[in-house]
Design a protein around this motif. Structure first.
Motif, mmCIF file in Angstrom:
data_model
loop_
_atom_site.group_PDB
_atom_site.id
_atom_site.type_symbol
_atom_site.label_atom_id
_atom_site.label_comp_id
_atom_site.label_asym_id
_atom_site.label_seq_id
_atom_site.Cartn_x
_atom_site.Cartn_y
_atom_site.Cartn_z
ATOM 1 N N ARG A 161 -4.446 -7.035 -7.883
ATOM 2 C CA ARG A 161 -4.809 -8.493 -8.034
ATOM 3 C C ARG A 161 -4.213 -9.127 -6.609
ATOM 4 O O ARG A 161 -4.480 -10.570 -6.572
ATOM 5 N N MET A 162 -3.200 -8.390 -5.967
ATOM 6 C CA MET A 162 -2.676 -9.195 -4.691
ATOM 7 C C MET A 162 -3.660 -9.753 -3.770
ATOM 8 O O MET A 162 -4.879 -8.912 -3.660
ATOM 9 N N ASP A 163 -3.392 -10.569 -3.185
ATOM 10 C CA ASP A 163 -4.339 -11.236 -2.115
ATOM 11 C C ASP A 163 -4.538 -10.040 -0.930
ATOM 12 O O ASP A 163 -3.567 -9.422 -0.702
ATOM 13 N N PRO A 164 -5.658 -9.760 -0.652
ATOM 14 C CA PRO A 164 -5.991 -8.709 0.304
ATOM 15 C C PRO A 164 -5.107 -8.736 1.493
ATOM 16 O O PRO A 164 -4.526 -7.783 1.994
ATOM 17 N N ARG A 165 -4.744 -9.867 2.202
ATOM 18 C CA ARG A 165 -3.999 -9.984 3.400
ATOM 19 C C ARG A 165 -2.638 -9.614 2.886
ATOM 20 O O ARG A 165 -2.059 -8.692 3.872
ATOM 21 N N GLN A 166 -2.010 -9.920 1.744
ATOM 22 C CA GLN A 166 -0.850 -9.628 1.514
ATOM 23 C C GLN A 166 -0.684 -8.167 1.358
ATOM 24 O O GLN A 166 0.260 -7.462 1.688
ATOM 25 N N TYR A 167 -1.577 -7.460 0.472
ATOM 26 C CA TYR A 167 -1.674 -5.958 0.215
ATOM 27 C C TYR A 167 -1.687 -5.425 1.391
ATOM 28 O O TYR A 167 -0.918 -4.263 1.465
ATOM 29 N N LEU A 168 -2.328 -5.701 2.395
ATOM 30 C CA LEU A 168 -2.641 -4.856 3.577
ATOM 31 C C LEU A 168 -1.240 -5.019 4.399
ATOM 32 O O LEU A 168 -1.106 -4.128 5.406
ATOM 33 N N ALA A 169 -0.451 -6.034 4.280
ATOM 34 C CA ALA A 169 0.601 -6.268 5.127
ATOM 35 C C ALA A 169 1.924 -5.773 4.577
ATOM 36 O O ALA A 169 2.849 -5.924 5.327
ATOM 37 N N THR A 170 1.917 -5.299 3.388
ATOM 38 C CA THR A 170 3.230 -4.988 2.766
ATOM 39 C C THR A 170 3.012 -3.474 2.552
ATOM 40 O O THR A 170 2.153 -2.713 2.614
ATOM 41 N N SER A 171 4.335 -2.808 2.297
ATOM 42 C CA SER A 171 4.455 -1.300 2.189
ATOM 43 C C SER A 171 4.457 -1.008 0.792
ATOM 44 O O SER A 171 4.201 -2.045 -0.209
ATOM 45 N N TYR A 172 4.223 0.345 0.469
ATOM 46 C CA TYR A 172 3.971 0.743 -0.835
ATOM 47 C C TYR A 172 4.935 -0.132 -1.798
ATOM 48 O O TYR A 172 4.439 -0.390 -2.776
ATOM 49 N N TYR A 173 6.267 0.182 -1.675
ATOM 50 C CA TYR A 173 7.441 -0.416 -2.691
ATOM 51 C C TYR A 173 7.321 -1.917 -2.627
ATOM 52 O O TYR A 173 7.824 -2.553 -3.675
ATOM 53 N N GLU A 174 6.928 -2.526 -1.425
ATOM 54 C CA GLU A 174 6.838 -4.137 -1.476
ATOM 55 C C GLU A 174 5.796 -4.478 -2.491
ATOM 56 O O GLU A 174 6.025 -5.308 -3.317
ATOM 57 N N ARG A 175 4.902 -3.715 -2.403
ATOM 58 C CA ARG A 175 3.465 -3.975 -3.589
ATOM 59 C C ARG A 175 4.364 -3.805 -4.709
ATOM 60 O O ARG A 175 3.983 -4.673 -5.657
#
Length: 89
Positions: free
Chosen positions: A57-71
């Protein structure tokens, strides 16, 4: 509607790479996030499918800008806030 993480059947992502001697965690905080998630699931705070949905459900821009464990950490924070376990602020 597909989400940003739904890449099933899509092409252009290249071959799967498995790196020799890749550590399970690149930093101590990643191991702590993994452990925290495990404890929360085991104690019934949320289910694993709910955790996965929170990541998706993360915002797509945030999803693509974060690392695996940041997600993972963002998903944990989201679920704890939704359940009023984590206070705003």
């Amino acid at each position: 509607m597909s989400r940003v993480n739904d890449v099933g059947g899509q092409t252009g992502f290249g071959a799967l790479r498995i790196e020799a001697d890749e550590p399970p965690f690149h930093a101590d905080w990643e191991a702590r996030v993994f452990a925290l998630n495990s404890v929360l699931v085991r104690n019934g705070v949320y289910r694993l499918d709910e955790f996965r949905d929170a990541v998706e459900r993360m915002d797509p821009r945030q999803y693509l800008a974060t690392s695996y464990y940041e997600r993972w950490l963002i998903a944990i924070e989201t679920l704890l806030a939704e359940r009023k376990v984590l206070a705003d602020g």
